[in-house]
Design a protein around this motif. Structure first.
Motif, PDB file in Angstrom:
ATOM      1  N   SER A   1     -38.251  64.435 107.029  1.00 56.81           N
ATOM      2  CA  SER A   1     -37.962  65.066 105.741  1.00 56.81           C
ATOM      3  C   SER A   1     -36.558  64.712 105.282  1.00 56.81           C
ATOM      4  CB  SER A   1     -38.079  66.592 105.840  1.00 56.81           C
ATOM      5  OG  SER A   1     -39.379  66.985 106.204  1.00 56.81           O
ATOM      6  N   THR A   2     -36.373  64.705 103.990  1.00 52.52           N
ATOM      7  CA  THR A   2     -35.031  64.608 103.424  1.00 52.52           C
ATOM      8  C   THR A   2     -34.451  66.013 103.309  1.00 52.52           C
ATOM      9  OG1 THR A   2     -35.676  64.864 101.112  1.00 52.52           O
ATOM     10  CG2 THR A   2     -35.812  62.636 102.049  1.00 52.52           C
ATOM     11  N   SER A   3     -33.150  66.095 103.078  1.00 50.72           N
ATOM     12  CA  SER A   3     -32.538  67.410 102.914  1.00 50.72           C
ATOM     13  C   SER A   3     -33.100  68.115 101.682  1.00 50.72           C
ATOM     14  CB  SER A   3     -31.018  67.267 102.809  1.00 50.72           C
ATOM     15  OG  SER A   3     -30.659  66.380 101.763  1.00 50.72           O
ATOM     16  N   ALA A   4     -33.366  67.359 100.603  1.00 53.10           N
ATOM     17  CA  ALA A   4     -33.922  67.974  99.396  1.00 53.10           C
ATOM     18  C   ALA A   4     -35.320  68.518  99.658  1.00 53.10           C
ATOM     19  CB  ALA A   4     -33.955  66.942  98.261  1.00 53.10           C
ATOM     20  N   GLN A   5     -36.113  67.793 100.445  1.00 49.78           N
ATOM     21  CA  GLN A   5     -37.457  68.272 100.773  1.00 49.78           C
ATOM     22  C   GLN A   5     -37.387  69.531 101.634  1.00 49.78           C
ATOM     23  OE1 GLN A   5     -38.925  64.623 102.542  1.00 49.78           O
ATOM     24  NE2 GLN A   5     -40.202  64.174 100.746  1.00 49.78           N
ATOM     25  N   ALA A   6     -36.441  69.578 102.560  1.00 47.69           N
ATOM     26  CA  ALA A   6     -36.286  70.768 103.403  1.00 47.69           C
ATOM     27  C   ALA A   6     -35.927  71.982 102.557  1.00 47.69           C
ATOM     28  CB  ALA A   6     -35.223  70.519 104.469  1.00 47.69           C
ATOM     29  N   ILE A   7     -35.047  71.785 101.572  1.00 47.97           N
ATOM     30  CA  ILE A   7     -34.674  72.892 100.685  1.00 47.97           C
ATOM     31  C   ILE A   7     -35.885  73.356  99.872  1.00 47.97           C
ATOM     32  CG2 ILE A   7     -33.270  73.498  98.669  1.00 47.97           C
ATOM     33  CD1 ILE A   7     -31.142  71.554  99.808  1.00 47.97           C
ATOM     34  N   ASP A   8     -36.697  72.398  99.463  1.00 45.83           N
ATOM     35  CA  ASP A   8     -37.900  72.751  98.703  1.00 45.83           C
ATOM     36  C   ASP A   8     -38.885  73.530  99.559  1.00 45.83           C
ATOM     37  OD1 ASP A   8     -39.562  72.475  96.239  1.00 45.83           O
ATOM     38  OD2 ASP A   8     -40.875  71.383  97.623  1.00 45.83           O
ATOM     39  N   VAL A   9     -39.020  73.139 100.830  1.00 47.09           N
ATOM     40  CA  VAL A   9     -39.898  73.889 101.737  1.00 47.09           C
ATOM     41  C   VAL A   9     -39.388  75.322 101.877  1.00 47.09           C
ATOM     42  CG1 VAL A   9     -40.636  74.120 104.152  1.00 47.09           C
ATOM     43  CG2 VAL A   9     -40.723  71.888 103.026  1.00 47.09           C
ATOM     44  N   GLY A  10     -38.087  75.486 102.035  1.00 44.22           N
ATOM     45  CA  GLY A  10     -37.530  76.830 102.137  1.00 44.22           C
ATOM     46  C   GLY A  10     -37.781  77.663 100.890  1.00 44.22           C
ATOM     47  N   ARG A  11     -37.667  77.020  99.728  1.00 42.70           N
ATOM     48  CA  ARG A  11     -37.913  77.738  98.472  1.00 42.70           C
ATOM     49  C   ARG A  11     -39.374  78.164  98.377  1.00 42.70           C
ATOM     50  NH1 ARG A  11     -40.206  76.276  94.072  1.00 42.70           N
ATOM     51  NH2 ARG A  11     -40.239  74.076  94.699  1.00 42.70           N
ATOM     52  N   ARG A  12     -40.281  77.258  98.691  1.00 44.77           N
ATOM     53  CA  ARG A  12     -41.710  77.570  98.592  1.00 44.77           C
ATOM     54  C   ARG A  12     -42.147  78.570  99.655  1.00 44.77           C
ATOM     55  NH1 ARG A  12     -44.564  72.121  99.120  1.00 44.77           N
ATOM     56  NH2 ARG A  12     -46.417  73.400  98.710  1.00 44.77           N
ATOM     57  N   MET A  13     -41.469  78.587 100.775  1.00 49.03           N
ATOM     58  CA  MET A  13     -41.767  79.557 101.835  1.00 49.03           C
ATOM     59  C   MET A  13     -41.197  80.920 101.495  1.00 49.03           C
ATOM     60  SD  MET A  13     -40.587  79.324 105.838  1.00 49.03           S
ATOM     61  CE  MET A  13     -41.517  77.864 106.248  1.00 49.03           C
ATOM     62  N   ASN A  14     -40.287  80.958 100.527  1.00 49.32           N
ATOM     63  CA  ASN A  14     -39.566  82.183 100.195  1.00 49.32           C
ATOM     64  C   ASN A  14     -38.700  82.641 101.372  1.00 49.32           C
ATOM     65  OD1 ASN A  14     -38.770  84.196  98.401  1.00 49.32           O
ATOM     66  ND2 ASN A  14     -40.332  85.634  99.137  1.00 49.32           N
ATOM     67  N   ALA A  15     -38.124  81.658 102.081  1.00 48.91           N
ATOM     68  CA  ALA A  15     -37.223  81.968 103.194  1.00 48.91           C
ATOM     69  C   ALA A  15     -35.888  82.466 102.642  1.00 48.91           C
ATOM     70  CB  ALA A  15     -37.009  80.722 104.048  1.00 48.91           C
ATOM     71  N   GLU A  16     -35.290  83.416 103.329  1.00 50.98           N
ATOM     72  CA  GLU A  16     -34.010  83.943 102.885  1.00 50.98           C
ATOM     73  C   GLU A  16     -32.861  82.969 103.166  1.00 50.98           C
ATOM     74  OE1 GLU A  16     -33.304  87.743 104.621  1.00 50.98           O
ATOM     75  OE2 GLU A  16     -35.335  88.480 104.211  1.00 50.98           O
ATOM     76  N   LYS A  17     -32.915  82.334 104.340  1.00 52.15           N
ATOM     77  CA  LYS A  17     -31.837  81.436 104.754  1.00 52.15           C
ATOM     78  C   LYS A  17     -32.458  80.152 105.294  1.00 52.15           C
ATOM     79  CE  LYS A  17     -29.007  85.428 106.209  1.00 52.15           C
ATOM     80  NZ  LYS A  17     -30.043  86.468 105.989  1.00 52.15           N
ATOM     81  N   LEU A  18     -31.701  79.074 105.170  1.00 54.01           N
ATOM     82  CA  LEU A  18     -32.155  77.763 105.628  1.00 54.01           C
ATOM     83  C   LEU A  18     -31.025  77.087 106.406  1.00 54.01           C
ATOM     84  CD1 LEU A  18     -33.994  75.211 105.646  1.00 54.01           C
ATOM     85  CD2 LEU A  18     -33.031  74.646 103.397  1.00 54.01           C
TER      86      LEU A  18
END
Length: 895
Positions: free
Chosen positions: A806-823
């Motif tokens: 994954s790229t860093s941007a993709q990881a951030i997108d996964v966190g957003r879609r997961m509704n994770a509080e922290k990444l």
């Protein structure tokens, strides 16, 4: 010509075990490869090129923990062939790596040394060298603990009649003590992994009812050889050997085709395996009969290294005075041959003249020797003394008689001493038996300071410590050994402590000295002065600015307390594929106050990272040992070596704790993980089967949906695959978890992330290695923290897709879609030593609060907002370091 030296590449510290590098310029030979060897080598001035052979003194993690990584680094450095030598058990250890160590571009020849004690061989017989080439001759000397000083009872079919008679005559009763442990058969010959495997065995292996784990004797060893040939199919075997099957001959033809191809575009088909994957994945045969949970009694090896003898110089003036004609005839003299030629008799006739080499060639320079002795316990000392007192060949190398010393000079002895060995009067007696001219280089953990090996990483941490000393503690080290070497009674006068970059020049002869080519250690001067690294004005200003911002926010009131705030995340390795000077390979520690600790992945060097983070205690009660006692779960995501090759050391250290842990350690992994740990229990104690020892859990059993089957394997083929032994509920109760769920993610091999949900209403999701995975998003919905890999930069989506990362941007997108509080981003490519994502102050747009993982950091979940605010200042610090030094291997081609 023939100048050579022995360098200490690594010494015994928290980070590494002793590794010696013998360098002739035209060839290099490595002795031992514990964990961290590859990383230390990458950070040194030494090149991998021209490495010919690796010798290990013991089959086990302490001496072999870095072998897999080193072998793959050598292959990726275009080394065509590597020979690996070691004692009985070496092939078992190497074959246990078959699920994660393989290369088709490098031939590997493994050789197990004879295990018959040296003193049991005929006194008139000169030992056969274990290895010999134009530079070096190596003899191996097996050493056994005193409860088996003369070795285990031999299986007579493996001994020559002469050796059997001598062994029977010389064997002495073992001293009284506890019952003997299991012992493999003893041999008086070396066993070579590249010799042809009998076709009858490969034919039997194709039967549906064949079970390799039941093989015994020579069949068992042939099976281990076959596994190594499958791991490294580029083998050098004789095609004319009538024992080869047609499929084996085809493999040899492919190897030779690879060697003779002229361009990279030449297509060479891949050799077909001799046996199916389902048969290669069956448990290895046992090393010895008896309880498989009890490690076998195996020898360690001492090595005698004899350099080349150098011919004397040709005296031209003497040759001309004797009338020796110019040309090839003079070459015969330099080769030691007597020549006859015609000369004038003074009366117009001719006469025959004979000239001997000594008439015009100087005396041959006697070959110098080096001895490498590994003595893990005081119980091994009697075997060592016997080898050098009862064996005429070896006793001449340990002599104070001047005439004998001149014929068999030993310039240096490298002592690898286990606990209690150096201060044993029997061992100092052994040391003092050598000539007064011999140098003794001593590696003993009790008598060696524990300096930081990976100084650049510690230097960065020292800088960041001035930003936040709680989040970025300085790695622990100790400049004072537990015991002073000078206090050891009766040490030889030429004794010196071993340390990194000490070099002993054997030709020309020189005393031990620090290598003048060694790279300057960046952290040592700071450790000696007890100071932190100096910050540039720009970095200090950035630090002051961000600390003011953090203090201002704290003055307004920190974020409201949330469940899980007290959880501490410690990244132990934040790199990928290979370690670098700044980052170790994968490992993340999760400490749950009052409940226990979880370790997510466990790459090579994880133990060293733990010890540097928490400190090593010689008494094994505090520091890293206290943390280890609290570890209740190790989760290994997949079979790529950078995610699990450190687990053996963790288990070995845990098994040494006294008193032992009061609760079990649950090891969660794939079938291949649990299988190789089971196989290595034959070699060393991991605590399998012990009360409150290691409990294995198949990660597939924790999957959020029915897992994929393991080919043709049946659930009953190993105990840990049976539903009754999953033990997931017990693990969750021990850690206070509601659930521990494995999640299949999108990588190039079977790979699991996980989602951990706690009774206190917090959750941590871990991606492992993956492309953006919908499964993880679904199962990890609403996670308090997502730990996600970030191998590539945002503009490298295509490369990330090719590598299944994954790229860093993709990881951030996964966190957003997961509704994770922290990444928390981790697993950065070695090409990007400082690659933080774009900074986000908060999750106002639905994105999580972002942090970046750094080796040794201690991140309290409730303080993640601080890490987020620190990122620009940290980036500025990394920018001042510049790029990493260029590597010998193309990192884009790894994994």
């Amino acid at each position: 010509m023939h100048a050579w030296n022995v360098s200490v590449l690594t010494d015994v510290t928290c980070d590494t075990e002793p590794t010696l590098l013998v360098d002739f310029g035209v060839a290099k030979y490595v002795f031992n490869a514990g964990e961290g060897t590859g990383r230390a080598w990458l950070g040194s001035h030494h090149s991998f090129r021209k490495t010919k052979a690796l010798f290990v003194t013991a089959a086990g993690t302490q001496r072999c923990g870095g072998v897999s990584g080193l072998m793959m680094l050598c292959a990726d450095s275009t080394i065509p062939k590597l020979e690996v030598f070691g004692p009985t058990g070496l092939m078992q250890y190497l074959a246990s790596m078959r699920s994660y160590t393989y290369r088709t571009t490098m031939a590997v020849k493994a050789v197990e040394a004879p295990s018959v004690p040296a003193q049991s061989l005929p006194s008139s017989e000169k030992p056969t060298p274990l290895f010999q080439d134009e530079c070096l001759t190596v003899y191996s000397i097996p050493l056994y603990p005193s409860s088996a000083t003369d070795g285990p009872e031999p299986r007579r079919s493996l001994l020559s009649p002469a050796a059997e008679r001598m062994l029977k005559r010389k064997r002495t009763p073992s001293p009284p003590g506890p019952s003997k442990r299991r012992s493999p058969p003893i041999t008086d010959r070396a066993i070579d992994s590249t010799s042809a495997v009998p076709p009858t065995l490969t034919s039997r292996a194709r039967s549906p009812r064949f079970d390799a784990s039941t093989l015994t004797g020579e069949d068992a060893q042939e099976w281990r050889k076959l596994m190594l040939q499958e791991m490294f199919p580029m083998q050098e075997v004789d095609k004319a050997d009538p024992a080869l099957s047609s499929k084996e001959k085809a493999r040899v033809a492919l190897v030779r085709a690879k060697k003779t191809k002229t361009t990279e575009d030449d297509a060479v088909p891949r050799a077909k395996p001799l046996i199916g994957m389902e048969k290669r994945s069956v448990r290895l045969p046992r090393l010895a009969e008896g309880d498989a949970h009890v490690p076998s009694t195996l020898p360690v090896l001492a090595y005698l290294l004899v350099g080349p003898s150098v011919r004397g110089k040709f005296d031209v003036k003497k040759a001309e005075a004797l009338g020796v004609p110019r040309g090839p005839i003079r070459g015969k003299l330099t080769k030691g041959e007597t020549i006859t030629f015609e000369v004038d008799d003074g009366d117009g006739g001719k006469i025959q003249r004979t000239v001997k080499p000594e008439d015009c060639v100087g005396p041959t320079e006697i070959a110098q020797s080096v001895l490498i002795v590994d003595v893990p316990t005081p119980a091994h000392i009697p075997s060592l003394l016997s080898a050098f007192t009862e064996t005429p060949f070896y006793s001449q190398y340990r002599s104070k008689v001047e005439a004998v010393r001149k014929e068999h000079p030993v310039h240096a002895v490298f002592h690898l001493c286990g606990e209690g060995v150096l201060e044993d009067e029997r061992y100092t007696e052994f040391m003092n038996g050598f000539s007064d001219h011999t140098h003794h280089v001593i590696s003993s953990k009790e008598h060696t300071s524990d300096k930081v090996v990976f100084g650049k990483s510690a230097l960065v941490q020292g800088k960041l410590n001035q930003l936040d000393p709680d989040m970025f503690p300085v790695p622990k080290y100790n400049l004072s050994p537990a015991r002073k070497l000078a206090d050891v009674d009766r040490l030889p006068r030429n004794a010196t402590p071993s340390q990194r970059n000490v070099t002993v020049h054997v030709r020309p002869l020189r005393a031990p000295e620090i290598d003048d080519k060694a790279r300057e250690d960046e952290f040592d001067p700071l450790a000696l002065s007890g100071t932190l690294p100096t910050l540039s004005d720009s970095v200090r200003n950035r630090f002051d600015e961000v600390k003011a911002q953090v203090n201002e926010r704290m003055g307004r009131g920190s974020p409201a307390a949330q469940p899980g705030d007290d959880i501490i995340i410690t990244p132990l390795g934040t790199g990928s594929a290979v370690p670098t000077s700044l980052r170790n390979v994968s490992g993340t520690l999760i400490q749950i106050p009052g409940r226990g600790t979880i370790l997510l992945d466990c790459g090579e060097g994880t133990w060293g990272q733990l010890a540097r983070t928490f400190g090593d205690d010689p008494g094994r009660t505090s520091g890293v040992w206290e943390v280890l006692r609290d570890v209740k779960c190790i989760f290994m995501s997949h079979m790529h070596g950078d995610h699990h090759m450190g687990v053996s050391t963790i288990l070995r250290m845990r098994a040494r704790m006294n008193p032992p842990p009061s609760e079990p350690l649950y090891v969660v992994g794939l079938r291949q993980h649990l299988m190789y740990l089971t196989e290595r229990q034959e070699i060393e104690d991991y605590g399998l089967g012990e009360p409150n020892g290691v409990v294995m859990i198949l990660s597939d059993a924790l999957n959020w949906r029915p897992p994929q089957p393991y080919g043709r394997f049946q659930p009953q083929d190993e105990p840990f695959m049976h539903p009754e032994t999953y033990n997931a509920d017990a693990m969750c109760r021990a850690l206070g978890l509601e659930s521990f769920t494995a999640v299949d993610v999108a990588h190039r091999v079977r790979c699991y992330g996980c989602v951990i949900r706690h009774e206190d209403d917090w959750a941590i999701a871990f991606s492992a290695d993956t492309m953006p995975a919908e499964n993880l998003i679904r199962v990890g919905r609403g996670a308090t923290l997502l730990i996600h890999e970030s191998s590539m930069s945002p503009d490298e989506e295509k490369l990330a897709r090719e590598k299944a990362h994954s790229t860093s941007a993709q990881a951030i997108d996964v966190g957003r879609r997961m509704n994770a509080e922290k990444l928390l981003l981790t697993h950065f490519s070695a090409r990007y030593p400082g690659m933080p994502p774009r900074r986000r102050e908060d999750g106002g747009d639905g994105s999580p609060l972002i942090g970046m993982a750094f080796d040794y950091a201690r991140i309290r979940l409730g303080d993640m907002w601080k890490l987020n605010m620190y990122l620009p200042a940290i980036q500025h610090t990394f920018d001042e370091f510049g790029e990493e030094d260029p590597m010998e291997i193309d990192l884009t081609k790894l994994q």
